[in-house]
Motif scaffolding. Structure first.
Motif, PDB file in Angstrom:
ATOM      1  N   ILE A 133       8.087  14.955  -5.565  1.00  0.00           N
ATOM      2  CA  ILE A 133       7.772  13.631  -5.019  1.00  0.00           C
ATOM      3  C   ILE A 133       6.286  13.574  -4.678  1.00  0.00           C
ATOM      4  O   ILE A 133       5.712  14.540  -4.158  1.00  0.00           O
ATOM      5  N   ASP A 134       5.692  12.434  -4.970  1.00  0.00           N
ATOM      6  CA  ASP A 134       4.302  12.208  -4.567  1.00  0.00           C
ATOM      7  C   ASP A 134       4.320  11.756  -3.106  1.00  0.00           C
ATOM      8  O   ASP A 134       4.270  10.569  -2.799  1.00  0.00           O
ATOM      9  N   ASN A 135       4.398  12.678  -2.180  1.00  0.00           N
ATOM     10  CA  ASN A 135       4.579  12.356  -0.763  1.00  0.00           C
ATOM     11  C   ASN A 135       3.423  11.566  -0.173  1.00  0.00           C
ATOM     12  O   ASN A 135       3.624  10.707   0.691  1.00  0.00           O
ATOM     13  N   ASN A 136       2.178  11.850  -0.593  1.00  0.00           N
ATOM     14  CA  ASN A 136       1.007  11.229   0.028  1.00  0.00           C
ATOM     15  C   ASN A 136       0.422  10.088  -0.790  1.00  0.00           C
ATOM     16  O   ASN A 136      -0.668   9.596  -0.490  1.00  0.00           O
ATOM     17  N   CYS A 137       1.124   9.659  -1.847  1.00  0.00           N
ATOM     18  CA  CYS A 137       0.742   8.479  -2.627  1.00  0.00           C
ATOM     19  C   CYS A 137      -0.656   8.585  -3.235  1.00  0.00           C
ATOM     20  O   CYS A 137      -1.387   7.584  -3.320  1.00  0.00           O
ATOM     21  N   ASP A 138      -1.046   9.799  -3.641  1.00  0.00           N
ATOM     22  CA  ASP A 138      -2.358   9.950  -4.268  1.00  0.00           C
ATOM     23  C   ASP A 138      -2.269   9.999  -5.783  1.00  0.00           C
ATOM     24  O   ASP A 138      -3.251  10.280  -6.475  1.00  0.00           O
ATOM     25  N   GLY A 139      -1.074   9.749  -6.344  1.00  0.00           N
ATOM     26  CA  GLY A 139      -0.894   9.758  -7.786  1.00  0.00           C
ATOM     27  C   GLY A 139      -0.591  11.120  -8.365  1.00  0.00           C
ATOM     28  O   GLY A 139      -0.375  11.258  -9.575  1.00  0.00           O
TER      29      GLY A 139
ATOM     30  N   GLU B 210       0.812  -1.211   0.000  1.00  0.00           N
ATOM     31  CA  GLU B 210       0.000   0.000   0.000  1.00  0.00           C
ATOM     32  C   GLU B 210       0.854   1.272   0.000  1.00  0.00           C
ATOM     33  O   GLU B 210       0.322   2.384  -0.026  1.00  0.00           O
ATOM     34  N   ASP B 211       2.165   1.114   0.024  1.00  0.00           N
ATOM     35  CA  ASP B 211       3.085   2.246   0.096  1.00  0.00           C
ATOM     36  C   ASP B 211       3.669   2.487  -1.295  1.00  0.00           C
ATOM     37  O   ASP B 211       4.267   1.577  -1.888  1.00  0.00           O
ATOM     38  N   CYS B 212       3.501   3.721  -1.822  1.00  0.00           N
ATOM     39  CA  CYS B 212       4.010   3.993  -3.169  1.00  0.00           C
ATOM     40  C   CYS B 212       5.531   4.084  -3.203  1.00  0.00           C
ATOM     41  O   CYS B 212       6.121   4.035  -4.291  1.00  0.00           O
ATOM     42  N   ASP B 213       6.182   4.226  -2.057  1.00  0.00           N
ATOM     43  CA  ASP B 213       7.635   4.150  -1.983  1.00  0.00           C
ATOM     44  C   ASP B 213       7.996   3.458  -0.678  1.00  0.00           C
ATOM     45  O   ASP B 213       8.210   4.102   0.351  1.00  0.00           O
ATOM     46  N   PRO B 214       8.060   2.119  -0.689  1.00  0.00           N
ATOM     47  CA  PRO B 214       8.312   1.383   0.555  1.00  0.00           C
ATOM     48  C   PRO B 214       9.712   1.556   1.108  1.00  0.00           C
ATOM     49  O   PRO B 214      10.016   1.015   2.167  1.00  0.00           O
TER      50      PRO B 214
END
Length: 599
Positions: free
Chosen positions: A384-390, A363-367
């Protein structure tokens, strides 16, 4: 006055008369009755559990035997056990005085009472008589008796496995009855299979009719109910009979622990699979579902058992990565580099939260970046997409302000071993932008703290007890700072982290439970915390390298307190790399913990 005259006696007659008078006096004295009364016999009284209608096997009883004597003499009490007649069950042994306590004879001054205890068993004769005899000092004897009928519940002795019959094959089956006596009654109910029976001390069950046998319509499983009555006592048992058609019988093996593998020494031949049986053998411990072919065979020091039933010693490098399983941070996954980004003791190859940000890798876009996860604050102009919302560098739509009042930070319990939980309280009417850091770990992040309560998760470092600092700007634009140590408590009983793998990884984690080491990595100083450490208690510390070499560092303890000790390792030559610290406190199980040494 008239006087009588006597003839003159000669001397010889006078002597004879005197002898007769003397002899008469002696006879009179010897015939006189005795003056002392006769000594009376002692008496016996039985009470307590004496005289019961029956005595149940397995229950303790106490019979009270009271001895009295009118003269208060010393009385000897003895006991004998008799059988009314031999028990019809030849396996029963006679009841003897050895089955009672205390042992006889017993001699005491009357009156006295003896507490006679006994516990009848299933193995002794059922119809018995106790006879007590009391004899006083004068030889007077009194005797009394009581009956002992020992109730032993009758029951059917069924075969351990289902009875398998073939179509068109007559059969005879004997079912013994344990503890049978004349007068007991039994019957058989078989609504789906025609049967006949006969017998007294057991039941002989056979197919109905001369030469009759199960037919095609009887193929299947039948339950035959056996009922036995003895007065008010009722006992029922179910005999399972399986009728099979023409087939090639197969061997089935008992699977008592339900692991899908059977016991080669407990098998039946049948065309269909009986309940509780499987078609493969090889289980070396059918009472433990963790033991069967194909199971993970844990190496020392986790256990010394042959879990996979192959008769071989367990491997010491299961994943063949060159790291002993005892020291491998992913024993089931090939990872010779032992990489552990978040320093939680679980290697990246098997850690489902590699960066320790509290979000699983899927579920983490950058594990691999603890500051990037769903819900993180989106920072502008960092690409950077910090909040993984695309989306990258989108504008935060939350209205923020400078803090008129200071923020408050509270450490909470955590449900995951890989993260600490915090509550940030914002007393201001609007959201405040905050940056956080885990002290001396390099873990940082940012979030928007809404008015009221906002919750924060931070990764756990090797120390377990981390210090987190919050940074924000006050109404004058000055940066403020608030710090607090984390809580090491888990919310309820900590469960194994999902995805970490069963067996080896979880066992290694359990071996390190409760022990804290810092700093990590260490160089010359190392602090060890554990609840078993006590001042004055004999304590041994050993560092074990990946090559198996052990270095005893107990002499380097410079401070030893309650729950902790400190090491000064300046005089010890240690190469950089991963070690296992073994803590041994007298009277306690050893505790292990991975630790990294780095200059």
């Amino acid at each position: 006055m008239q006087h009588s005259t006597f003839p003159k006696l000669t001397p010889s007659l006078l002597a004879l008369l005197l002898c007769c008078l003397c002899a008469g006096s002696s006879w009179a004295d010897s015939a006189a009755p005795a003056a002392d009364e006769e000594n009376q016999a002692p008496t016996l009284t039985l009470s307590g559990d004496a005289g019961l209608e029956q005595y149940e096997a397995g229950q303790e009883y106490t019979i009270l035997v009271t001895v009295s004597d009118p003269e208060g003499d010393e009385v000897s009490l003895d006991m004998n056990v008799y059988q009314w007649y031999p028990d019809p069950d030849a396996s029963k042994r006679p009841l003897t005085t050895a089955d009672f306590s205390p042992q006889f004879p017993i001699t005491q001054t009357a009156p006295f009472t003896v507490e006679l205890t006994f516990t009848p068993t299933e193995t002794v004769s059922r119809e018995n008589q106790l006879t007590f005899t009391a004899t006083d000092a004068a030889g007077n004897t009194t005797e009394t008796s009581t009956s002992l009928y020992i109730w032993q519940a009758p029951s059917f002795v069924l075969p351990e496995q289902p009875v398998v019959l073939a179509v068109e094959e007559p059969f005879r089956l004997e079912v013994p009855i344990q503890n049978w006596l004349d007068g007991y009654m039994y019957e058989i109910s078989s609504p789906t299979l025609p049967l006949a029976w006969e017998g007294d001390y057991g039941i002989l069950i056979f197919t109905m009719g001369d030469g009759d046998a199960p037919r095609q319509e009887h193929i299947g499983t039948h339950e035959v109910v056996l009922t036995l009555t003895a007065g008010d006592y009722l006992h029922q048992a179910t005999l399972t009979i399986v009728v099979e058609g023409e087939c090639e019988p197969q061997t089935w093996y008992a699977d008592a622990d339900g692991d899908g593998w059977g016991d080669a020494w407990d098998s039946v031949e049948a065309c269909t699979q009986p309940e509780g049986y499987v078609d493969r053998a090889g289980d070396c411990d059918d009472e433990n579902p963790d033991f069967h072919p194909g199971a993970i065979d844990y190496p020392w020091p986790f256990d010394d058992y042959d879990s996979d039933c192959d008769g071989q010693e367990p491997p010491f490098d299961f994943d063949e990565d060159g790291i002993n399983d005892h020291f491998d941070n992913c024993p089931n996954s090939h990872n010779p580099d032992q990489a552990d980004l978040d320093g939680d003791g679980i290697g990246d190859a098997c850690d489902d939260d590699i960066d320790g940000d509290g979000v699983v890798n899927e579920e983490d876009c950058d594990p691999f970046d603890a500051s990037v996860y769903p819900g993180a604050l989106e920072l502008s102009e960092d690409g950077i997409d910090n909040n993984c919302d695309g989306r990258v560098d989108e504008t935060n739509e939350v209205e923020t302000c400078l803090a008129e009042q200071p923020l408050k930070l509270t450490a909470l319990c955590s449900e995951l071993a890989s993260q600490h939980r915090w509550m940030v309280y914002n007393p201001n009417p609007c959201a405040v932008e905050v940056r956080w850091e885990v002290h001396k770990t390099g873990h940082t992040g940012a979030l928007t703290v809404q008015a009221g309560e906002t919750y924060l998760s931070t990764p756990v470092s090797g120390k377990n007890n981390d210090v987190v600092f919050l940074h924000w700007q006050d109404a004058q634009g000055k940066w403020k700072k608030k710090g607090m140590a984390s809580s090491s408590a888990h919310c309820g009983k900590q469960a194994a982290n999902p995805g970490k793998g069963k067996g080896k990884n979880s066992r290694i984690g359990a071996s390190a439970e409760g022990i804290s080491l810092y700093p990590v990595p260490f160089r010359q100083q190392l602090t060890v915390e554990h609840e078993s450490i006590l001042p004055g208690a004999s304590t041994r510390l050993v560092l074990i390298g990946l090559d198996g070499r052990q270095t005893d560092v107990s002499a380097q303890i410079v401070e030893h307190g309650e729950g902790y000790l400190q090491l000064n390792l300046q005089q010890v030559t240690l190469a950089n790399g991963l070690y296992i610290l073994c803590l041994e406190v007298a009277g306690q199980e050893p505790v292990y913990k991975r630790v990294l040494r780095q200059d």
